[in-house]
Motif scaffolding. Structure first.
Motif, PDB file in Angstrom:
ATOM      1  N   UNK A  67      38.006  61.369  14.667  1.00 31.64           N
ATOM      2  CA  UNK A  67      37.124  62.522  14.795  1.00 31.64           C
ATOM      3  C   UNK A  67      36.572  62.869  13.414  1.00 31.64           C
ATOM      4  N   UNK A  68      35.251  62.922  13.327  1.00 30.15           N
ATOM      5  CA  UNK A  68      34.590  63.249  12.069  1.00 30.15           C
ATOM      6  C   UNK A  68      33.639  64.418  12.305  1.00 30.15           C
ATOM      7  N   UNK A  69      33.133  64.956  11.201  1.00 28.96           N
ATOM      8  CA  UNK A  69      32.192  66.077  11.307  1.00 28.96           C
ATOM      9  C   UNK A  69      30.912  65.700  10.581  1.00 28.96           C
ATOM     10  N   UNK A  70      29.779  65.793  11.271  1.00 31.88           N
ATOM     11  CA  UNK A  70      28.510  65.364  10.708  1.00 31.88           C
ATOM     12  C   UNK A  70      27.451  66.459  10.825  1.00 31.88           C
ATOM     13  N   UNK A  71      26.725  66.643   9.733  1.00 33.99           N
ATOM     14  CA  UNK A  71      25.631  67.609   9.700  1.00 33.99           C
ATOM     15  C   UNK A  71      24.320  66.831   9.762  1.00 33.99           C
TER      16      UNK A  71
ATOM     17  N   UNK B 271      15.888  74.747   7.073  1.00 36.27           N
ATOM     18  CA  UNK B 271      16.512  74.664   8.393  1.00 36.27           C
ATOM     19  C   UNK B 271      17.991  74.322   8.279  1.00 36.27           C
ATOM     20  N   UNK B 272      18.338  73.471   7.312  1.00 35.00           N
ATOM     21  CA  UNK B 272      19.750  73.159   7.086  1.00 35.00           C
ATOM     22  C   UNK B 272      20.484  74.420   6.635  1.00 35.00           C
TER      23      UNK B 272
ATOM     24  N   UNK C  64      31.550  75.793  10.133  1.00 33.65           N
ATOM     25  CA  UNK C  64      30.624  76.771   9.566  1.00 33.65           C
ATOM     26  C   UNK C  64      29.329  76.184   9.060  1.00 33.65           C
ATOM     27  N   UNK C  65      29.275  74.862   8.897  1.00 31.91           N
ATOM     28  CA  UNK C  65      28.043  74.218   8.441  1.00 31.91           C
ATOM     29  C   UNK C  65      27.047  74.008   9.580  1.00 31.91           C
TER      30      UNK C  65
END
Length: 387
Positions: free
Chosen positions: A184-188, A197-198, A352-353
């Motif tokens: 499991x990873x987290x991607x923005x 927008x980011x 939170x990102x």
């Protein structure tokens, strides 16, 4: 997004593919055409993993150009001339091809000839995704991400998992263990988004903390190899505070920094959060093609109220955006959604990102055919468990 790698189109999908060893120029030329490849499939990674021998291989039609490639790491089983073959987050192949055997059979033949008794691969398609809103809404006692209806299921990943299972491949470990790379990873997402927008995608707490760091005078700068000992000192503090142990030495990070940047200057960067002349946080970032990864973060126990880590992450996201990255990969997160679990804090911070929790296909293993190879594979698993 980089769920599916771009590989050269084939002239005939029914034509047999062959695997052969590639020279460094051939391999680099292929990677230049596939900007979605993981940094773990670049030749420099073999130099980081100096206890393994390595080989670069490629798939091609007879007389045709290279259509897929992979960095293979070989680990010798003690007391034998046999090897465990590992392709971390690889190979770089057309995983959407329904004729999977065209890719796997020639690979297995090649690895068997090289002395492999078993192989582990890390297919790159995603399996499921949960956006930050969905994941946060599901937090609660005993809750896990696998219990939550996914925002998106990747059809390529789902089909590939079924195809591997029917061919006898086994998915390694459970949700949070068994894989060498995080499942499991987290991607923005960055592709198609402006920096404004980011910024708007960050939640109120993140935006407040980034502003707080700026008002407090936190500086974010790119360090050098000379700053790695301070990074490592902070990493040991972080491991003690957060209850984990990466098991890496300072020499490991120094070697990683050296060889990745020799391959391509700026491939690995060390970001420093400085307040009143003191380094309070240090994070590493890796770039390859159109992908950027936040690899390892460390921070001091004191003056945490000035939020140096939030400032560093925002600087790194901005730099990733400026580099034209499709996404900012914040790497591993736990599968728990239980706020009482100690490890949940890391996921909460990354949520939170405004990015996504992504369940990758994980890593898959199979022994080579034959009773002896199967027995050796079981012995190797026991050996790794003892270590």
């Amino acid at each position: 997004m980089c769920a599916l790698l771009v590989v050269p189109a084939r002239q005939d999908q029914d034509q047999e593919l062959r695997v052969r060893a590639l020279s460094a120029p051939e391999y680099h030329a292929f990677l230049a055409r596939t900007p979605g490849a993981s940094f773990l499939q670049y030749p420099s990674w073999a130099r980081v993993k100096d206890l393994w021998r390595s080989e670069m291989v490629g798939w091609h039609c007879p007389g045709g150009e290279i259509e897929g490639a992979g960095l293979v790491l070989y680990r010798q089983f003690p007391g034998t001339r046999k090897y465990f073959a590992y392709l971390p987050e690889g190979p770089v192949a057309d995983w959407s091809d329904p004729h999977l055997d065209r890719w796997l059979r020639p690979l297995m033949r090649h690895l068997r000839a090289a002395g492999a008794f078993a192989v582990r691969i890390g297919p790159t398609p995603a399996y499921r995704r949960w956006d930050a809103t969905t994941a946060k809404a599901a937090t609660g006692a005993g809750s896990r991400i696998s219990d939550v209806l996914a925002t998106e299921v990747d059809p390529v990943g789902a089909a590939l998992a079924d195809r591997l299972r029917t061919r006898g491949w086994q998915r390694c470990g459970g949700e949070d263990d068994g894989d060498a790379q995080p499942r499991h990873v987290f991607r923005v997402p960055l592709a198609g988004r402006t920096l404004d927008e980011v910024w708007s995608g960050l939640n109120q707490e993140w935006r407040r903390n980034v502003r707080k760091a700026g008002k407090a005078g936190v500086e974010t700068v790119i360090g050098t190899a000379a700053d790695l000992p301070e990074f490592y000192r902070l990493l040991r503090i972080t491991e003690e505070r957060d209850g984990f142990r990466l098991g890496r030495s300072l020499a490991y990070y120094e070697r990683q920094y050296e060889v990745l940047n020799e391959e391509s200057p700026g491939r690995m960067r060390l970001y420093l959060g400085i307040h009143r002349g003191e380094i309070l946080a240090a994070h590493t970032m890796i770039t390859a093609g159109r992908r950027v990864w936040y690899q390892t973060g460390a921070s001091a126990d004191h003056r945490r109220e000035v939020r140096p880590s939030n400032a560093l992450q925002w600087r790194m996201m901005c730099d990733a955006h400026a580099l034209g990255a499709d996404e900012y990969d914040m790497r591993g997160v736990p599968s728990t959604l239980d706020p009482d679990d100690r490890s949940f804090g890391l996921l909460r911070w990354k949520l939170g990102t405004g990015g996504q929790v992504v369940e990758t296909l994980g890593e898959w293993e199979t022994p080579m055919d034959g009773v002896a190879n199967t027995a050796l594979y079981k012995a190797f698993q026991a050996y790794l468990a003892r270590r």
